[in-house]
Write a protein that holds these residues in place. Sequence first.
Motif, PDB file in Angstrom:
ATOM      1  N   GLU A  90       0.853  -1.466   0.330  1.00 39.04           N
ATOM      2  CA  GLU A  90       0.042  -0.072  -0.081  1.00 39.04           C
ATOM      3  C   GLU A  90       0.699   1.147   0.026  1.00 39.04           C
ATOM      4  OE1 GLU A  90      -3.703   0.487   3.434  1.00 39.04           O
ATOM      5  OE2 GLU A  90      -2.564  -0.413   3.276  1.00 39.04           O
ATOM      6  N   ASN A  91       0.217   2.644  -0.466  1.00 40.91           N
ATOM      7  CA  ASN A  91       0.655   3.636  -0.138  1.00 40.91           C
ATOM      8  C   ASN A  91       1.233   3.944   1.164  1.00 40.91           C
ATOM      9  OD1 ASN A  91      -1.479   5.303  -2.274  1.00 40.91           O
ATOM     10  ND2 ASN A  91       0.527   5.015  -2.832  1.00 40.91           N
ATOM     11  N   GLY A  92       2.362   4.334   1.778  1.00 43.24           N
ATOM     12  CA  GLY A  92       2.707   4.739   2.711  1.00 43.24           C
ATOM     13  C   GLY A  92       3.324   3.410   3.663  1.00 43.24           C
ATOM     14  N   ALA A  93       3.519   1.918   3.022  1.00 42.04           N
ATOM     15  CA  ALA A  93       4.302   0.698   3.516  1.00 42.04           C
ATOM     16  C   ALA A  93       5.292   0.438   3.476  1.00 42.04           C
ATOM     17  CB  ALA A  93       3.428  -0.268   2.743  1.00 42.04           C
ATOM     18  N   GLY A  94       6.004   1.323   3.081  1.00 37.45           N
ATOM     19  CA  GLY A  94       7.737   1.797   3.529  1.00 37.45           C
ATOM     20  C   GLY A  94       8.584   1.015   2.014  1.00 37.45           C
ATOM     21  N   LYS A  95       8.222   1.086   0.907  1.00 27.42           N
ATOM     22  CA  LYS A  95       8.531   0.505  -0.097  1.00 27.42           C
ATOM     23  C   LYS A  95       9.873   1.033  -0.183  1.00 27.42           C
ATOM     24  CE  LYS A  95       4.914   1.326  -2.761  1.00 27.42           C
ATOM     25  NZ  LYS A  95       3.697   1.261  -1.719  1.00 27.42           N
ATOM     26  N   SER A  96       9.376   2.679  -0.361  1.00 26.77           N
ATOM     27  CA  SER A  96      10.857   3.683  -0.740  1.00 26.77           C
ATOM     28  C   SER A  96      11.668   3.864   0.549  1.00 26.77           C
ATOM     29  CB  SER A  96      10.388   5.662  -0.767  1.00 26.77           C
ATOM     30  OG  SER A  96       9.622   5.248  -1.956  1.00 26.77           O
ATOM     31  N   CYS A  97      10.907   3.670   1.813  1.00 30.07           N
ATOM     32  CA  CYS A  97      12.099   3.780   2.990  1.00 30.07           C
ATOM     33  C   CYS A  97      12.449   2.298   3.265  1.00 30.07           C
ATOM     34  CB  CYS A  97      11.349   3.198   4.049  1.00 30.07           C
ATOM     35  SG  CYS A  97      11.892   3.482   5.630  1.00 30.07           S
ATOM     36  N   LEU A  98      12.614   0.898   2.811  1.00 27.94           N
ATOM     37  CA  LEU A  98      13.331   0.537   2.391  1.00 27.94           C
ATOM     38  C   LEU A  98      14.215  -0.118   1.024  1.00 27.94           C
ATOM     39  CD1 LEU A  98      14.139  -2.987   3.467  1.00 27.94           C
ATOM     40  CD2 LEU A  98      11.805  -3.423   2.110  1.00 27.94           C
ATOM     41  N   LEU A  99      13.637   0.547   0.153  1.00 22.32           N
ATOM     42  CA  LEU A  99      14.763   0.472  -0.826  1.00 22.32           C
ATOM     43  C   LEU A  99      16.347   1.411  -0.866  1.00 22.32           C
ATOM     44  CD1 LEU A  99      14.387  -0.995  -4.060  1.00 22.32           C
ATOM     45  CD2 LEU A  99      13.928   2.068  -5.200  1.00 22.32           C
ATOM     46  N   LYS A 100      16.008   2.538  -0.214  1.00 25.23           N
ATOM     47  CA  LYS A 100      16.554   3.379   0.259  1.00 25.23           C
ATOM     48  C   LYS A 100      17.000   2.742   0.995  1.00 25.23           C
ATOM     49  CE  LYS A 100      14.075   7.787  -0.188  1.00 25.23           C
ATOM     50  NZ  LYS A 100      12.998   9.226  -0.298  1.00 25.23           N
ATOM     51  N   THR A 101      17.503   1.752   2.484  1.00 24.84           N
ATOM     52  CA  THR A 101      17.620   1.029   3.185  1.00 24.84           C
ATOM     53  C   THR A 101      18.424   0.653   2.478  1.00 24.84           C
ATOM     54  OG1 THR A 101      16.369   1.493   4.802  1.00 24.84           O
ATOM     55  CG2 THR A 101      17.927   0.669   5.814  1.00 24.84           C
ATOM     56  N   VAL A 102      18.445   0.313   1.570  1.00 26.32           N
ATOM     57  CA  VAL A 102      19.244  -0.774   0.716  1.00 26.32           C
ATOM     58  C   VAL A 102      20.187  -0.205   0.286  1.00 26.32           C
ATOM     59  CG1 VAL A 102      18.544  -3.048  -1.023  1.00 26.32           C
ATOM     60  CG2 VAL A 102      17.346  -2.782   0.678  1.00 26.32           C
ATOM     61  N   ALA A 103      19.949   0.746  -0.602  1.00 26.98           N
ATOM     62  CA  ALA A 103      20.446   1.283  -1.237  1.00 26.98           C
ATOM     63  C   ALA A 103      21.280   2.358  -0.804  1.00 26.98           C
ATOM     64  CB  ALA A 103      19.769   2.257  -2.162  1.00 26.98           C
ATOM     65  N   GLY A 104      21.538   2.252   0.309  1.00 27.31           N
ATOM     66  CA  GLY A 104      22.791   3.011   1.934  1.00 27.31           C
ATOM     67  C   GLY A 104      22.446   4.425   1.582  1.00 27.31           C
ATOM     68  N   LEU A 105      20.977   5.314   1.407  1.00 23.50           N
ATOM     69  CA  LEU A 105      20.049   6.285   1.268  1.00 23.50           C
ATOM     70  C   LEU A 105      19.495   6.759   2.943  1.00 23.50           C
ATOM     71  CD1 LEU A 105      19.440   6.529  -1.913  1.00 23.50           C
ATOM     72  CD2 LEU A 105      20.904   8.199  -1.342  1.00 23.50           C
ATOM     73  N   LEU A 106      19.432   5.737   3.795  1.00 21.12           N
ATOM     74  CA  LEU A 106      19.121   5.505   5.019  1.00 21.12           C
ATOM     75  C   LEU A 106      19.514   4.340   5.430  1.00 21.12           C
ATOM     76  CD1 LEU A 106      14.847   5.633   4.526  1.00 21.12           C
ATOM     77  CD2 LEU A 106      16.502   7.459   5.570  1.00 21.12           C
ATOM     78  N   LYS A 107      19.884   5.211   7.188  1.00 21.44           N
ATOM     79  CA  LYS A 107      20.989   4.378   8.264  1.00 21.44           C
ATOM     80  C   LYS A 107      20.363   3.681   9.124  1.00 21.44           C
ATOM     81  CE  LYS A 107      24.292   5.828  10.006  1.00 21.44           C
ATOM     82  NZ  LYS A 107      25.601   6.223  10.703  1.00 21.44           N
ATOM     83  N   PRO A 108      20.217   2.429   8.557  1.00 18.39           N
ATOM     84  CA  PRO A 108      19.600   1.582   9.407  1.00 18.39           C
ATOM     85  C   PRO A 108      19.236   1.665  10.885  1.00 18.39           C
ATOM     86  CG  PRO A 108      20.896  -0.071   8.446  1.00 18.39           C
ATOM     87  CD  PRO A 108      20.726   1.731   7.846  1.00 18.39           C
ATOM     88  N   LEU A 109      18.244   1.561  11.857  1.00 22.75           N
ATOM     89  CA  LEU A 109      18.073   1.619  13.005  1.00 22.75           C
ATOM     90  C   LEU A 109      18.607   0.313  14.069  1.00 22.75           C
ATOM     91  CD1 LEU A 109      14.592   3.472  12.591  1.00 22.75           C
ATOM     92  CD2 LEU A 109      16.759   4.851  13.054  1.00 22.75           C
ATOM     93  N   ALA A 110      18.679  -0.627  13.308  1.00 23.20           N
ATOM     94  CA  ALA A 110      18.868  -2.360  14.395  1.00 23.20           C
ATOM     95  C   ALA A 110      18.667  -2.591  12.739  1.00 23.20           C
ATOM     96  CB  ALA A 110      18.212  -2.210  14.654  1.00 23.20           C
TER      97      ALA A 110
END
Length: 253
Positions: A37-57
Amino acid sequence: MNLVCNGLNTGYRRHAELLKDVDINFHSGVLYALMGENGAGKSCLLKTVAGLLKPLAGEVHLQHSTDAAADTSTLLASPRRQRPMRERARWQGYLEQQARPFWSLPVRDIVALGADARRDWSPEEAENAIELVLRQCQCQSIAERPVLELSAGEQQRVLLARVLAAKPRVLLVDEPTAGLDPRHQQSVMQLLKTQAEQGALVIAVMHDIALARQFCDQVVLLGREPSAHVFSVGKPDQVLQPETLYKVFGIRG
Ligand SMILES: Nc1ncnc2c1ncn2[C@@H]1O[C@H](COP(=O)(O)OP(=O)(O)OP(=O)(O)O)[C@@H](O)[C@H]1O
């Protein structure tokens, strides 16, 4: 080359966990549809895998070999450590959602910027890669036009061509078919499929169920309730079942 997410928690702001306990092993040679769904976090996960967001754990690892006996795993991301982007650029391509060019350059020059990431190429190799990708992305007829004078869909194809010009072994694309007409949606999906068939690991965030069924090898489906999580991973026909579509999207189909 595999990308392994272990116990990954991630979100947009420090301490703001969106996705929790993500354990996925992405394999090379596979085209993944990342859906939800919209807002489910797809871009968030992709950015984390891409190194654009740092994992929290948790951690993201790059496994260079499928041979479990060979210890060839590199830590890409953890709460304490991120590999530099210039290092990732040697093997990774990332296309952000609703990407737009901001330089008023001809299409060919925009695509050439992508090939610049390959410092190991001779000028001739770079030129061949640029010509190939202009052809693959059906950008030949617009190659000399200023990119800012193109339609949104044409710009989208040019930016995909720029990412592909470096021949990335890991290709992370966020809604690459959004805004494209049906023919170009098909050709972009075919292009991603071909990249995977040639050995690349491809993750595409997408919403179109029919395109996912037609082109993708695997679906990673995110759910939102009670909080964002990986709902299911598997072949499109296994994951995109009517009862799952109802649970996740609230649609009958
Ligand atoms: N830069 C940001 N800072 C804080 N929160 C954000 C940011 N971007 C998105 N969010 C929030 O994080 C959640 C997930 O957003 P994300 O863009 O990862 O979802 P998505 O599944 O890709 O959605 P869509 O299908 O609409 O593109 C949403 O609730 C959104 O409001």
